[in-house]
Write a protein that holds these residues in place. Structure first.
Motif, PDB file in Angstrom:
ATOM      1  N   HIS A   8       2.565   7.453  21.588  1.00 48.49           N
ATOM      2  CA  HIS A   8       2.990   7.353  20.192  1.00 48.49           C
ATOM      3  C   HIS A   8       4.477   6.993  20.133  1.00 48.49           C
ATOM      4  N   ASP A  10       7.922   7.965  18.014  1.00 37.74           N
ATOM      5  CA  ASP A  10       8.405   9.030  17.126  1.00 37.74           C
ATOM      6  C   ASP A  10       8.757   8.517  15.743  1.00 37.74           C
ATOM      7  N   ILE A  34       0.487   6.427  11.263  1.00 45.14           N
ATOM      8  CA  ILE A  34       0.776   7.863  11.340  1.00 45.14           C
ATOM      9  C   ILE A  34      -0.540   8.636  11.377  1.00 45.14           C
ATOM     10  N   GLY A  37      -2.121   8.801  14.623  1.00 47.77           N
ATOM     11  CA  GLY A  37      -1.361   9.483  15.676  1.00 47.77           C
ATOM     12  C   GLY A  37      -0.530   8.551  16.539  1.00 47.77           C
ATOM     13  N   ARG A  40       4.791   9.069  14.580  1.00 46.36           N
ATOM     14  CA  ARG A  40       5.012  10.396  13.985  1.00 46.36           C
ATOM     15  C   ARG A  40       5.611  10.302  12.585  1.00 46.36           C
ATOM     16  N   TRP A  41       6.651   9.482  12.433  1.00 49.92           N
ATOM     17  CA  TRP A  41       7.349   9.390  11.152  1.00 49.92           C
ATOM     18  C   TRP A  41       7.663   7.938  10.837  1.00 49.92           C
ATOM     19  N   SER A 168      15.194  14.722  14.802  1.00 43.07           N
ATOM     20  CA  SER A 168      13.934  15.411  14.548  1.00 43.07           C
ATOM     21  C   SER A 168      13.825  15.718  13.062  1.00 43.07           C
ATOM     22  N   TRP A 171       7.670  16.682   8.628  1.00 40.90           N
ATOM     23  CA  TRP A 171       6.914  15.698   7.876  1.00 40.90           C
ATOM     24  C   TRP A 171       5.622  16.312   7.397  1.00 40.90           C
ATOM     25  N   LYS A 173       1.744  15.335   5.752  1.00 35.55           N
ATOM     26  CA  LYS A 173       0.816  14.213   5.625  1.00 35.55           C
ATOM     27  C   LYS A 173       0.753  13.751   4.172  1.00 35.55           C
TER      28      LYS A 173
END
Length: 179
Positions: A8, A10, A34, A37, A40-41, A168, A171, A173
């Motif tokens: 993935h 990030d 996202i 998977g 991530r963001w 970091s 988040w 969904k």
């Protein structure tokens, strides 16, 4: 992802406006990745506030990457207030204004074809010297002074000084976008 040897990414940001594709289409594709998977963001880079707001209405925009330094601001400065109000992470690129905000920088020392020779910043020597004097008065290099100024701005999450940045975020969904 195979070439990167990761499962993935990030953070995946859409850089610059694609005038051929509605932001809703692009942003829903980021949300689909996202959801699978693979990312991530998601974030936007160099987008005007209207497009950021339209994307954010579909699903949370995690980051906005914008130019910010003692010498420059985003093309649409209103985006700064929007990301602060919405709690969107603000990643600032070129906090050293492409080297102009370093103590040893000299336009004359650049290669003849260097883009900075033609930059609008090249004519701001007096302003740069004023910032250099302020830095010295605080016992700092101009580089440290410029980065500290960016990081002191409200809502700034990170200053992208080199080729690497670690960030970091939290988040949730999205619920308004089908993907």
């Amino acid at each position: 992802l195979r070439r990167l040897r990761v499962d993935h990414v990030d953070l995946l940001q859409i850089h610059d406006v694609d005038r051929e594709t509605p932001i809703e289409d692009s942003w829903c594709e980021i949300q689909r990745l996202i959801g699978k998977g693979k990312v991530r963001w998601g974030g936007l880079s160099n987008h005007p506030v209207e497009l950021v707001a339209r994307a954010h209405a579909l699903a949370p925009v995690t980051t906005c990457q914008e130019q910010l330094s003692l010498l420059a601001e985003p093309d649409d400065p209103r985006v700064l207030d929007f990301v602060r109000e919405q709690g969107i992470g603000l990643l600032c690129w070129a906090p050293l204004a492409s080297g102009f905000l370093t103590d040893d920088f000299s336009v004359d020392a650049l290669e003849p074809d260097d883009f900075r020779r033609r930059s609008r910043l090249a004519g701001r020597g007096d302003e740069i010297q004023r910032h250099r004097s302020e830095a010295r008065a605080q016992g700092r290099t101009l580089r440290r002074h410029a980065i500290a100024w960016v990081l002191d701005q409200p809502g700034v999450t990170a200053a992208i000084v080199g080729v690497r940045v670690t960030v970091s975020f939290t988040w949730s969904k999205p619920s308004k976008c089908t993907y």
